[in-house]
Design an enzyme around this catalytic site. Structure first.
Site, mmCIF file in Angstrom:
data_model
loop_
_atom_site.group_PDB
_atom_site.id
_atom_site.type_symbol
_atom_site.label_atom_id
_atom_site.label_comp_id
_atom_site.label_asym_id
_atom_site.label_seq_id
_atom_site.Cartn_x
_atom_site.Cartn_y
_atom_site.Cartn_z
ATOM 1 N N LEU A 111 39.493 9.675 9.874
ATOM 2 C CA LEU A 111 40.038 11.025 9.751
ATOM 3 C C LEU A 111 41.554 11.044 9.927
ATOM 4 O O LEU A 111 42.111 10.307 10.736
ATOM 5 C CB LEU A 111 39.382 11.945 10.785
ATOM 6 C CG LEU A 111 37.889 12.207 10.591
ATOM 7 C CD1 LEU A 111 37.340 13.096 11.702
ATOM 8 C CD2 LEU A 111 37.606 12.846 9.234
ATOM 9 N N GLY A 150 38.838 17.622 12.664
ATOM 10 C CA GLY A 150 38.978 16.249 13.140
ATOM 11 C C GLY A 150 40.253 15.586 12.645
ATOM 12 O O GLY A 150 40.896 14.837 13.377
ATOM 13 N N GLU A 386 55.226 4.496 12.808
ATOM 14 C CA GLU A 386 54.691 3.297 12.154
ATOM 15 C C GLU A 386 53.384 3.561 11.414
ATOM 16 O O GLU A 386 53.191 3.080 10.289
ATOM 17 C CB GLU A 386 54.470 2.181 13.185
ATOM 18 C CG GLU A 386 55.717 1.403 13.546
ATOM 19 C CD GLU A 386 56.468 2.000 14.711
ATOM 20 O OE1 GLU A 386 57.462 1.392 15.153
ATOM 21 O OE2 GLU A 386 56.056 3.087 15.184
ATOM 22 N N HIS A 436 60.996 -10.063 14.550
ATOM 23 C CA HIS A 436 60.846 -10.356 15.979
ATOM 24 C C HIS A 436 59.476 -10.999 16.207
ATOM 25 O O HIS A 436 58.599 -10.450 16.856
ATOM 26 C CB HIS A 436 61.022 -9.096 16.824
ATOM 27 C CG HIS A 436 62.395 -8.489 16.730
ATOM 28 N ND1 HIS A 436 62.952 -8.110 15.523
ATOM 29 C CD2 HIS A 436 63.314 -8.193 17.684
ATOM 30 C CE1 HIS A 436 64.159 -7.611 15.744
ATOM 31 N NE2 HIS A 436 64.418 -7.669 17.028
#
Length: 636
Positions: A111, A150, A386, A436
């Site tokens: 969802l 949801g 992100e 990194h």
């Protein structure tokens, strides 16, 4: 007549779910009114040409209710009755949740993710419209995204709403089916936000709340939404399991089928008459396309090239010789950034970073940044989002007419795993740049030192995980990405500079195989040291000390999935050798190769906030320790 059509659609949804003996009848019964009116009067789709450039998109973020779309496709003569009877069956056109195809615009399941994907598609169309719309409007389509309670509970939806409002992606219309019910019961017990204030504060236009079973109000809401200057939320209040006298208004109708008595009670509440008016197709008239071609010939050619996924040739050999001296003993993120500047010349290459552009080195000063109401650029500042970033990359990559990248630190790939998985399931082409790459980030501490991330990424099917060591390997990684069609890949890069000028150019034919011998191609060695990426620096330190006394081979496997696809004859030479594997992660993938004499030196615990050199001692990743292990293996 409309009442009969909608009731008929409800019954067909219900019957299909009953035949499959599993499904989610509550949502399609509740949204039949709002979905059907959208489909009949506002949804623009040319089903005669599936890849038509200006088709509207429907994304069902609450994908468990996708049967409603299948039924409308059946009534539009795209699907047949057999498809509806095959709901949730093996290899059917009607899986349990939407799966991307020529007809279905995106795969959704978890969802909230459909909201991010839809916003990505909307952003792509905004970029295309700014680039190609001249006197003729080629791109003005709408992205219709369905969501439920949801979806809005999931945090990624708030990331998407915020991003969409910041950039004012106003071809997005989010249709919120609010029935106040989820699997665990009434949502008022754990979800009672002020939806209007929330969306208004994020620069959205809000229409509603509106009765989702009142035809006139539904029609007028859509009519307002398509004229909005802002991204728009249409807030519908619906009844889950509409007109089921036994289960409506309850969580029992969310994911449970009806028994025979309950079915009979539903039939009593419906006047069923099988009438349906076939959807009218739409298309930009051919004469407009001819006019566009005659007056904007070069734009026309560029559009045709992009839509057909024809990538301009890039002379990577020339890139290698141009960049060679700048890349000696540099970090792999720096090496990749120089290659990126060459690839940015491809017009459909687009992407960005999660507020880490200066650390990931993904930005180019010659590349315009996309800003609010200005979609002329190709670099996106995603902000610290992100999860959303990877979903927008999904949307930008649909139909394979963009080359898309996004970037963050490797340790933060955890935020993105669910969406990377969805991208791999959907066979979407994308590249994730993760910098990194090891504990050598040092003082930032264990929360910023990746340990298990490479292992997690390598376990995702169809995902190529690259961890290049030097310039030539990084160039091969980018070349491989450009040639991909249905796979995505991750590029794992270092922050720190390291010594990376050890390679033989004559071995180029094997570098493209994902794993190759760097220093000794005859395999007549007493020990093979296997590693990849920045970890090879310490391997070479050890090698230069031992080579006076022993015959040692260094093997770089910078992409396991690519290496595994090579012929057995190519890989057999290392099977019976003594192998030392060195990797700054906790991945145990190396065990699958069944090496005869095998020692694995990797990371088995989290680090500390300290300098890189101190952490090397902490993890026993020192030249002295590595030499001891090599000597032990050689004497075995």
């Amino acid at each position: 007549m409309l009442y009969n059509i909608i009731n008929n659609i409800r019954i067909i949804c219900l019957r299909s779910i009953q035949i499959s003996k599993s499904g989610h009848p509550g949502m399609p019964m509740g949204i039949s009114d709002i979905f059907t009116i959208l489909w009949l009067y506002f949804y623009k789709k040319n089903f005669n040409v599936y890849n038509y450039i200006n088709n509207d998109k429907i994304i069902i973020s609450n994908g468990h209710g996708v049967i409603i779309q299948y039924v409308l496709l059946y009534l539009t003569k795209i699907y047949n009755l057999k498809d509806l009877k095959s709901l949730r069956k093996f290899n059917s056109k009607t899986p349990a949740h939407p799966e991307i195809s020529k007809i279905i615009d995106a795969s959704t399941g978890p969802l909230g993710q459909g909201i991010g994907i839809g916003i990505g598609i909307g952003l792509k169309n905004k970029i295309f419209s700014n680039k190609f719309n001249k006197k003729i409007t080629l791109f003005n389509n709408k992205i219709w995204i369905f969501c439920g309670d949801g979806c809005l509970m999931e945090g990624v939806s708030s990331e998407g709403i915020s991003f969409c409002g910041v950039y004012n992606i106003n071809n997005i219309i989010l249709i919120y089916d609010s029935n106040n019910i989820s699997i665990d019961g009434e949502t008022k017990n754990y979800f009672f936000e002020n939806i209007n204030n929330k969306f208004n504060s994020m620069n959205w236009n809000v229409i509603g709340p509106i009765d989702g079973h009142n035809f006139i109000n539904i029609y007028n809401a859509y009519k307002k939404a398509i004229k909005s200057y802002f991204p728009t939320l249409i807030y519908f209040k619906t009844i889950i399991g509409f007109l089921s006298s036994d289960k409506s208004y309850t969580n029992n109708v969310h994911g449970n089928i009806f028994n025979n008595n309950e079915i009979k009670n539903i039939y009593k509440n419906y006047f069923i008459k099988y009438l349906y008016k076939k959807k009218i197709f739409f298309c930009i008239k051919k004469k407009y396309i001819i006019y566009y071609k005659m007056n904007f010939y070069f734009s026309y050619l560029e559009l045709i090239r992009i839509l057909n996924n024809i990538i301009p040739k890039i002379n990577l050999i020339s890139i290698f010789y141009n960049l060679f001296y700048n890349c000696i003993n540099k970090s792999s993120r720096f090496i990749s950034s120089l290659i990126l500047k060459k690839i940015y010349k491809i017009n459909e290459f687009i992407g960005g970073s999660a507020d880490l552009s200066s650390s990931n080195l993904t930005i180019n000063t010659n590349l315009n940044i996309i800003k609010k109401n200005s979609f002329l650029g190709r670099y996106i500042n995603f902000g610290v989002r992100e999860f959303l970033m990877s979903l927008i990359s999904y949307g930008l990559s649909t139909e394979n007419n963009n080359l898309v990248f996004c970037s963050t630190f490797l340790v933060f790939s955890n935020y993105m795993i669910s969406s990377i998985r969805s991208i791999s399931i959907s066979k979407i082409k994308n590249i994730f740049i993760f910098t990194h790459d090891s504990f050598l980030v040092g003082e930032d501490g264990p929360t910023h030192q990746p340990i298990e991330q490479i292992s997690i990424l390598r376990k995702i099917p169809r995902l190529y995980v690259f961890r290049p060591f030097n310039l030539i390997e990084t160039i091969i990684c980018w070349l491989f990405f450009l040639k991909l069609r249905k796979n995505s890949c991750c590029l794992i890069l270092s922050r720190q500079n390291y010594k990376n000028n050890h390679f033989n150019i004559y071995n180029i034919k094997n570098i493209i195989k994902g794993g190759y011998v760097i220093n000794n191609i005859n395999f007549k060695s007493e020990l093979i040291i296997l590693s990849s990426g920045s970890d090879l620096e310490i391997v070479f330190e050890c090698y230069f000390y031992l080579k006076k006394y022993f015959n040692i081979t260094i093997l770089s496997i910078y992409c396991n999935l690519l290496f595994d696809k090579q012929k057995k004859n190519y890989k057999k030479n290392i099977k019976n050798k003594k192998i030392l594997v060195l990797e700054s992660s906790n991945d145990d993938i190396w065990n699958k190769y069944n090496f005869k004499n095998f020692f694995l030196l990797n990371i088995k615990k989290y680090g500390k906030s300290s300098s890189g050199n101190e952490l090397k001692k902490f993890y026993n990743f020192t030249k002295k320790n590595l030499i001891k292990i090599c000597l032990y293996l050689i004497k075995l």
